[in-house]
Design a protein around this motif. Structure first.
Motif, PDB file in Angstrom:
ATOM      1  N   ARG A   1       0.832  -1.205   0.000  1.00  0.00           N
ATOM      2  CA  ARG A   1       0.000   0.000   0.000  1.00  0.00           C
ATOM      3  C   ARG A   1       0.870   1.260   0.000  1.00  0.00           C
ATOM      4  O   ARG A   1       0.603   2.215  -0.730  1.00  0.00           O
ATOM      5  CB  ARG A   1      -0.932   0.005   1.219  1.00  0.00           C
TER       6      ARG A   1
ATOM      7  N   PHE B   1       2.253   1.826  -3.429  1.00  0.00           N
ATOM      8  CA  PHE B   1       1.213   2.394  -4.295  1.00  0.00           C
ATOM      9  C   PHE B   1       1.014   3.876  -4.012  1.00  0.00           C
ATOM     10  O   PHE B   1       0.866   4.673  -4.940  1.00  0.00           O
ATOM     11  CB  PHE B   1      -0.116   1.652  -4.108  1.00  0.00           C
ATOM     12  N   GLU B   2       0.999   4.250  -2.740  1.00  0.00           N
ATOM     13  CA  GLU B   2       0.781   5.657  -2.388  1.00  0.00           C
ATOM     14  C   GLU B   2       1.963   6.528  -2.811  1.00  0.00           C
ATOM     15  O   GLU B   2       1.768   7.632  -3.326  1.00  0.00           O
ATOM     16  CB  GLU B   2       0.518   5.790  -0.887  1.00  0.00           C
ATOM     17  N   LEU B   3       3.194   6.051  -2.602  1.00  0.00           N
ATOM     18  CA  LEU B   3       4.377   6.826  -2.977  1.00  0.00           C
ATOM     19  C   LEU B   3       4.453   7.081  -4.479  1.00  0.00           C
ATOM     20  O   LEU B   3       4.964   8.106  -4.924  1.00  0.00           O
ATOM     21  CB  LEU B   3       5.655   6.113  -2.522  1.00  0.00           C
ATOM     22  N   THR B   4       3.964   6.137  -5.259  1.00  0.00           N
ATOM     23  CA  THR B   4       4.020   6.257  -6.718  1.00  0.00           C
ATOM     24  C   THR B   4       2.699   6.774  -7.311  1.00  0.00           C
ATOM     25  O   THR B   4       2.558   6.841  -8.530  1.00  0.00           O
ATOM     26  CB  THR B   4       4.355   4.892  -7.350  1.00  0.00           C
ATOM     27  N   ASN B   5       1.747   7.091  -6.438  1.00  0.00           N
ATOM     28  CA  ASN B   5       0.402   7.536  -6.842  1.00  0.00           C
ATOM     29  C   ASN B   5      -0.362   6.477  -7.631  1.00  0.00           C
ATOM     30  O   ASN B   5      -1.338   6.791  -8.306  1.00  0.00           O
ATOM     31  CB  ASN B   5       0.445   8.850  -7.630  1.00  0.00           C
ATOM     32  N   MET B   6       0.075   5.241  -7.558  1.00  0.00           N
ATOM     33  CA  MET B   6      -0.625   4.164  -8.264  1.00  0.00           C
ATOM     34  C   MET B   6      -1.937   3.798  -7.568  1.00  0.00           C
ATOM     35  O   MET B   6      -2.789   3.148  -8.170  1.00  0.00           O
ATOM     36  CB  MET B   6       0.264   2.916  -8.384  1.00  0.00           C
ATOM     37  N   ASP B   7      -2.095   4.237  -6.316  1.00  0.00           N
ATOM     38  CA  ASP B   7      -3.371   4.002  -5.634  1.00  0.00           C
ATOM     39  C   ASP B   7      -4.497   4.805  -6.293  1.00  0.00           C
ATOM     40  O   ASP B   7      -5.664   4.504  -6.104  1.00  0.00           O
ATOM     41  CB  ASP B   7      -3.272   4.313  -4.138  1.00  0.00           C
ATOM     42  N   LYS B   8      -4.126   5.804  -7.106  1.00  0.00           N
ATOM     43  CA  LYS B   8      -5.116   6.592  -7.860  1.00  0.00           C
ATOM     44  C   LYS B   8      -5.454   5.920  -9.198  1.00  0.00           C
ATOM     45  O   LYS B   8      -6.480   6.182  -9.791  1.00  0.00           O
ATOM     46  CB  LYS B   8      -4.581   7.995  -8.140  1.00  0.00           C
ATOM     47  N   VAL B   9      -4.543   5.061  -9.661  1.00  0.00           N
ATOM     48  CA  VAL B   9      -4.717   4.389 -10.957  1.00  0.00           C
ATOM     49  C   VAL B   9      -5.508   3.089 -10.796  1.00  0.00           C
ATOM     50  O   VAL B   9      -6.424   2.812 -11.558  1.00  0.00           O
ATOM     51  CB  VAL B   9      -3.339   4.092 -11.593  1.00  0.00           C
TER      52      VAL B   9
END
Length: 108
Positions: free
Chosen positions: A79, A82-90
């Motif tokens: 998690r 994902f948050e560090l790479t902004n992939m939690d938005k994708v």
């Protein structure tokens, strides 16, 4: 609708060594005609940038084939990545496979 959902259960590490097998699973699923691919991270303990790259590639490949990629049961380490790479938005991320199934049932 249920038969159009394929579940990939990952375990251990998702890294350069294991991402090739994951990409092969995605290719196989594409050929099966699934409309939704659910990647279950419940047993994944570590994911590095190679694993993240494989996920992004799978996302793009599936989207081009009009297939949706969703994730569930990610742990704290994944998690944070994902948050560090902004992939939690994708990626659409569900807390568990049950939570995904409830949303799926309510949408049909």
């Amino acid at each position: 609708m249920r038969e159009q959902v394929k579940v990939i259960k990952l375990s251990g590490n998702l890294n350069a060594t294991t991402s090739q097998e994951f990409r092969q699973n995605i290719t196989d699923i594409l050929e099966s005609g699934a409309k939704i691919v659910l990647v279950d991270f419940k047993d994944v303990i570590f994911m590095d940038s190679s694993g993240l790259g494989a996920l992004v590639l799978a996302f793009k490949t599936l989207r081009a084939a009009d297939t949706k990629l969703v994730l569930c049961s990610i742990n704290e380490q994944v998690r944070i990545l994902f948050e560090l790479t902004n992939m939690d938005k994708v990626f659409e991320i569900f807390p568990s496979q049950d939570a995904f199934n409830q949303v799926l049932v309510s949408n049909t």
